[in-house]
Design an enzyme around this catalytic site. Structure first.
Site, PDB file in Angstrom:
ATOM      1  N   GLY A 192       0.882  -1.170   0.000  1.00 42.67           N
ATOM      2  CA  GLY A 192       0.000   0.000   0.000  1.00 42.67           C
ATOM      3  C   GLY A 192       0.907   1.203   0.000  1.00 42.67           C
ATOM      4  O   GLY A 192       1.740   1.347  -0.886  1.00 42.67           O
ATOM      5  N   GLU A 193       0.823   2.002   1.031  1.00 43.05           N
ATOM      6  CA  GLU A 193       1.710   3.166   1.149  1.00 43.05           C
ATOM      7  C   GLU A 193       2.253   3.198   2.580  1.00 43.05           C
ATOM      8  O   GLU A 193       1.496   3.390   3.531  1.00 43.05           O
ATOM      9  CB  GLU A 193       0.918   4.429   0.804  1.00 43.05           C
ATOM     10  CG  GLU A 193       1.746   5.674   0.744  1.00 43.05           C
ATOM     11  CD  GLU A 193       2.950   5.536  -0.179  1.00 43.05           C
ATOM     12  OE1 GLU A 193       2.797   5.100  -1.339  1.00 43.05           O
ATOM     13  OE2 GLU A 193       4.071   5.850   0.265  1.00 43.05           O
ATOM     14  N   SER A 194       3.559   2.995   2.700  1.00 42.76           N
ATOM     15  CA  SER A 194       4.155   2.877   4.030  1.00 42.76           C
ATOM     16  C   SER A 194       3.954   4.142   4.860  1.00 42.76           C
ATOM     17  O   SER A 194       3.709   4.067   6.073  1.00 42.76           O
ATOM     18  CB  SER A 194       5.642   2.547   3.916  1.00 42.76           C
ATOM     19  OG  SER A 194       6.287   3.468   3.055  1.00 42.76           O
ATOM     20  N   CYS A 201       5.967  -5.495   0.176  1.00 38.78           N
ATOM     21  CA  CYS A 201       6.111  -4.172  -0.423  1.00 38.78           C
ATOM     22  C   CYS A 201       6.150  -3.084   0.657  1.00 38.78           C
ATOM     23  O   CYS A 201       7.115  -3.030   1.418  1.00 38.78           O
ATOM     24  CB  CYS A 201       5.020  -3.961  -1.468  1.00 38.78           C
ATOM     25  SG  CYS A 201       5.506  -2.773  -2.716  1.00 38.78           S
ATOM     26  N   ILE A 234       4.861  -3.281  -7.788  1.00 39.11           N
ATOM     27  CA  ILE A 234       4.162  -2.005  -7.968  1.00 39.11           C
ATOM     28  C   ILE A 234       4.876  -0.946  -7.131  1.00 39.11           C
ATOM     29  O   ILE A 234       4.830  -1.004  -5.892  1.00 39.11           O
ATOM     30  CB  ILE A 234       2.686  -2.107  -7.518  1.00 39.11           C
ATOM     31  CG1 ILE A 234       1.965  -3.239  -8.273  1.00 39.11           C
ATOM     32  CG2 ILE A 234       1.975  -0.771  -7.744  1.00 39.11           C
ATOM     33  CD1 ILE A 234       0.601  -3.595  -7.694  1.00 39.11           C
ATOM     34  N   HIS A 282       3.974  -8.213  -4.645  1.00 38.01           N
ATOM     35  CA  HIS A 282       2.618  -8.414  -4.099  1.00 38.01           C
ATOM     36  C   HIS A 282       2.157  -9.864  -4.328  1.00 38.01           C
ATOM     37  O   HIS A 282       1.454 -10.129  -5.318  1.00 38.01           O
ATOM     38  CB  HIS A 282       1.638  -7.470  -4.803  1.00 38.01           C
ATOM     39  CG  HIS A 282       1.691  -6.068  -4.321  1.00 38.01           C
ATOM     40  ND1 HIS A 282       0.752  -5.530  -3.469  1.00 38.01           N
ATOM     41  CD2 HIS A 282       2.588  -5.085  -4.552  1.00 38.01           C
ATOM     42  CE1 HIS A 282       1.052  -4.272  -3.203  1.00 38.01           C
ATOM     43  NE2 HIS A 282       2.171  -3.982  -3.852  1.00 38.01           N
ATOM     44  N   GLU A 293      -0.165 -11.442  -3.037  1.00 39.80           N
ATOM     45  CA  GLU A 293      -1.619 -11.598  -2.862  1.00 39.80           C
ATOM     46  C   GLU A 293      -2.380 -11.297  -4.154  1.00 39.80           C
ATOM     47  O   GLU A 293      -3.576 -11.537  -4.229  1.00 39.80           O
ATOM     48  CB  GLU A 293      -2.112 -10.701  -1.716  1.00 39.80           C
ATOM     49  CG  GLU A 293      -2.256  -9.216  -2.035  1.00 39.80           C
ATOM     50  CD  GLU A 293      -0.926  -8.477  -2.174  1.00 39.80           C
ATOM     51  OE1 GLU A 293       0.147  -9.106  -2.051  1.00 39.80           O
ATOM     52  OE2 GLU A 293      -0.975  -7.258  -2.425  1.00 39.80           O
TER      53      GLU A 293
HETATM   54  N1  LIG Z   1       3.015  -1.341  -3.676  1.00 39.16           N
HETATM   55  C1  LIG Z   1       3.530  -0.797  -2.609  1.00 39.16           C
HETATM   56  O1  LIG Z   1       3.360  -1.274  -1.484  1.00 39.16           O
HETATM   57  C2  LIG Z   1       4.328   0.435  -2.828  1.00 39.16           C
HETATM   58  C3  LIG Z   1       5.083   0.899  -1.625  1.00 39.16           C
HETATM   59  C4  LIG Z   1       5.213   2.396  -1.624  1.00 39.16           C
HETATM   60  N2  LIG Z   1       6.043   2.839  -2.707  1.00 39.16           N
HETATM   61  C5  LIG Z   1       5.742   2.865  -0.275  1.00 39.16           C
HETATM   62  O2  LIG Z   1       6.738   3.497  -0.206  1.00 39.16           O
HETATM   63  O3  LIG Z   1       5.156   2.611   0.714  1.00 39.16           O
END
Ligand SMILES: NC(=O)CC[C@H](N)C(=O)O
Length: 203
Positions: free
Chosen positions: A49-51, A81, A144, A180, A182
């Protein structure tokens, strides 16, 4: 052996997909948004997702610290990710995460968005070592805006590489992947994690 109970951190990101893959892999699954929901878990997946978003949403309830404590008490962890970024001991390009608690515990250096800009999303076929079962077909891995694993510590086992860089690693009860798992119908990495998390139930 009783069924391993695995949580999925559900602040943001690919939660439902992980829950489905874990169910297919034979786990009992629940979602985690608060520290109390970590109680009794054998393992926890921290999804992609987005850290930065996850770290911000976790801060008010100190969820990252609670995960770190539960891990020290025996809970296994699988970071994919963004989840791997939150478990890495060191992050390059970490400005957006400055001042936020993370989980840590995985002795790797990662670079956020290292596979980013030109190649925002791609699939690579990986040979993964140590998977359960006899199926040796390559795992299709979806990347991704994925983090690059720049280096790994001496206790970290590289279980898959792509273009000569590690993309999946294991350090004892911690599993992590740049991609990913999943998002594809191949659940072997989830099965592997369920086995790692369940090992203490049968010992
Ligand atoms: N698909 C992802 O989880 C991308 C990670 C995202 N670029 C991050 O820094 O959190």
């Amino acid at each position: 052996m009783s069924t391993p109970h695995i949580g999925v951190l559900a602040l943001q990101g690919a939660v439902a997909e992980h829950a489905r893959a874990l169910q297919a892999a034979g786990a009992q699954v629940s979602t985690v948004r608060r520290p109390a929901e970590l109680e009794g878990l054998d393992g926890l997946i921290v999804p992609g997702g987005e850290s930065t978003t996850m770290a911000r949403l976790a801060a008010p309830v100190h969820l990252m610290e609670a995960i770190r404590e539960r891990h020290a008490e025996g809970m296994s962890m699988f970071g994919t990710c963004a989840g791997m970024i939150l478990m890495a001991d060191q992050i390059l390009d970490a400005e957006a995460l400055t001042g936020f608690e993370r989980i840590g515990g995985l002795d790797v250096v990662v670079r956020r968005n290292g596979y980013g800009s030109q190649l925002d999303s791609f699939t690579g076929a990986l040979t993964v070592s140590g998977l359960p079962g006899t199926d040796l077909t390559p795992l299709q891995a979806v990347f991704i805006r994925a983090p690059i694993i720049e280096s790994v510590g001496s206790e970290v086992e590289v279980i898959a590489s792509w273009q000569d860089r590690p993309v999946a690693v294991r350090q004892g009860r911690v599993l992590a992947a740049s991609f990913h798992p999943e998002l594809t119908p191949d659940h072997r990495l989830h099965e592997h994690f369920v086995q790692i998390a369940g090992a203490r139930l049968s010992s």
